[in-house]
Design an enzyme around this catalytic site. Sequence first.
Site, short mmCIF file in Angstrom:
data_model
loop_
_atom_site.label_atom_id
_atom_site.label_comp_id
_atom_site.label_asym_id
_atom_site.label_seq_id
_atom_site.Cartn_x
_atom_site.Cartn_y
_atom_site.Cartn_z
N CYS B 44 0.82 -1.21 0.00
CA CYS B 44 0.00 0.00 0.00
C CYS B 44 0.86 1.26 0.00
CB CYS B 44 -1.05 -0.01 1.11
SG CYS B 44 -0.43 0.23 2.76
N CYS B 114 -2.64 -0.83 9.87
CA CYS B 114 -1.87 0.41 10.00
C CYS B 114 -1.01 0.40 11.25
CB CYS B 114 -2.81 1.62 10.06
SG CYS B 114 -3.72 1.89 8.55
#
Lengths: 383, 203
Positions: B44, B114
């Site tokens: 990502c 995350c």
Amino acid sequence: MKAYLDNNATTRMAPEVLEAMMPFLTGKYGNPSSFHSFGSEVMDAVERARESVAALIGAERDEIFFTSGGTESDNTALRGACAINPLRPGLVVTDVEHPAVLRTAEMMESEGTPVRFAPSLKDGSLDLDTLFGMITEEVGLVSVMTANNETGAVYPVREIAEVARSRGVLVHTDAVQAAGKIVIDVGDTGVDLLSLSAHKFHGPKGVGVLFVRRGLQLPPLITGGHQEGGMRAGTYNAAGIAGMGKAAELAQEHLSGGPEHMMELSSRLERGILDSCPGSRVVAADVSRLPNTVTVLFRGVESEAVMTLLDMEGICVSSGSACSTGESSPSHVLTAMGIGPRDAGTAIRFSLSRYTAGSEVDCLLEVLPGMIDKLRKISPYAD
Amino acid sequence: MTEGCSETDMWKYSSTLMDHFMNPRNSGQLPDPDGRSEVGSDQCGDAMTLDIQVDDRDRIVDIRFMTFGCAGAIAAASALTELARGRTLEEALTITNDQIIEYLGGMPEEKYHCSVMGHEALEGAIGDFRKKRERVRRHLEQVLENMPAQLKEDLGGEVPAVVNVHPSRVTLRSSAGDGDAAESLGRLLEGKVGRRVEVTLLR
């Protein structure tokens, strides 16, 4: 909401469109397929809408088939056109198509259809030489979008159609993002199939059109009743269709007036961003683009973080990637242009409509530079 | 394309998380960190650097991060630095992703990944610190084994005992020796390590 700059996602419905739809959501609830006049007067509205949509793209009435939207139109075109000629089962699409085309092509490939994906060039245009080389004897359909939803790049559909047709190959174009923003003329471009979606040009959601050139008979994707001459079964979405017809009329009026207002605003937006946010660059800056779309890479600043800050200010935009599952991937369109994941992850798309006010652009330009600066200060990629 | 407002609204971020995103704690870099790591996700594109400053008792006395990522990634990094600051390296290594998420008052499930990057960065920075320290320790042993005769004499004729080793300073104990002897040892060590390492001599 203070600024809606996400019109490539969807647009606000024009008030005139709602007005055109209301009778069919209230008193005039007859089924257009019914024999009685209570139903047939609704059919009259459907036919008037058909005429308006035909006029928007330079088609004939009987070449317009109503669907549930752009995705269904794309599915019908791809699957139908590849099915009608067993000697030419092949499909050529570009690698920057909307998922409605790309995923369908991939699905067809997994089912045995020979599919080729034509590459893009770094500037955001198509690699036409390679594309033309892919149009061989086994290919039955070439599908190239009219304008790209992410970059706004407008592709040379007429040139591609000319080559394809000279080789006996059908041509489909997904014009969903182009409609209402640039003039579309199926007579001029020579395409055989074209997809539209009402909600991208101030019509309602859930209704679209597939243009099918006269003489071409496609098998239906959705089978059932005999609506739309057997091309598309299912009770008419009368209100939606009436709305789409009105939206097409308004779009045509707008286009004949010239898109100067939209162009002036988007170039103000583009200049304003480039001037106030150092290290930013516009995607597909050197190719022909829609007058409403500006996609910017903000070096070192992850787009979703920017979107979160903008959202707090009531400003709506889109990003070039979705970091949602951990397996999220950067935009296939930007990747196809050779933009790496680190830069693709900084892409923000600003898309305007004819309703966009100058104050919305000002509102964005007032807060954006500070946000970019703030995020850049804590970014390891700022330089 | 992530389509605008609706998607961001979906991430129902807590007010604590939003506070850490808007006002990240301990962001930036240290001019001369004792440990540094750079980690990133190729998938990502998110990336992060983490700097730590560690005292002689293995305690993290300063910590700074830089993050390229979404609001969740920035807030998670900020929370991690708050949780790690003041802790010993061993204690810091026990910080879990769940603790980071809890500290932030929860996080949407699709954003859990995350918080993983921060943990990886912390492990990396501590690993870097330990590697640097081992290198100084190795060179120090060589220096002490091969001391010039005069220096050894200045130090009372014996090899000083190692009290503490840190990437940028070492503490030794010997029965004799002064600031000049410490300075000489420091120069010898600098020649091996390639950068200034301060030597303190305890009597």
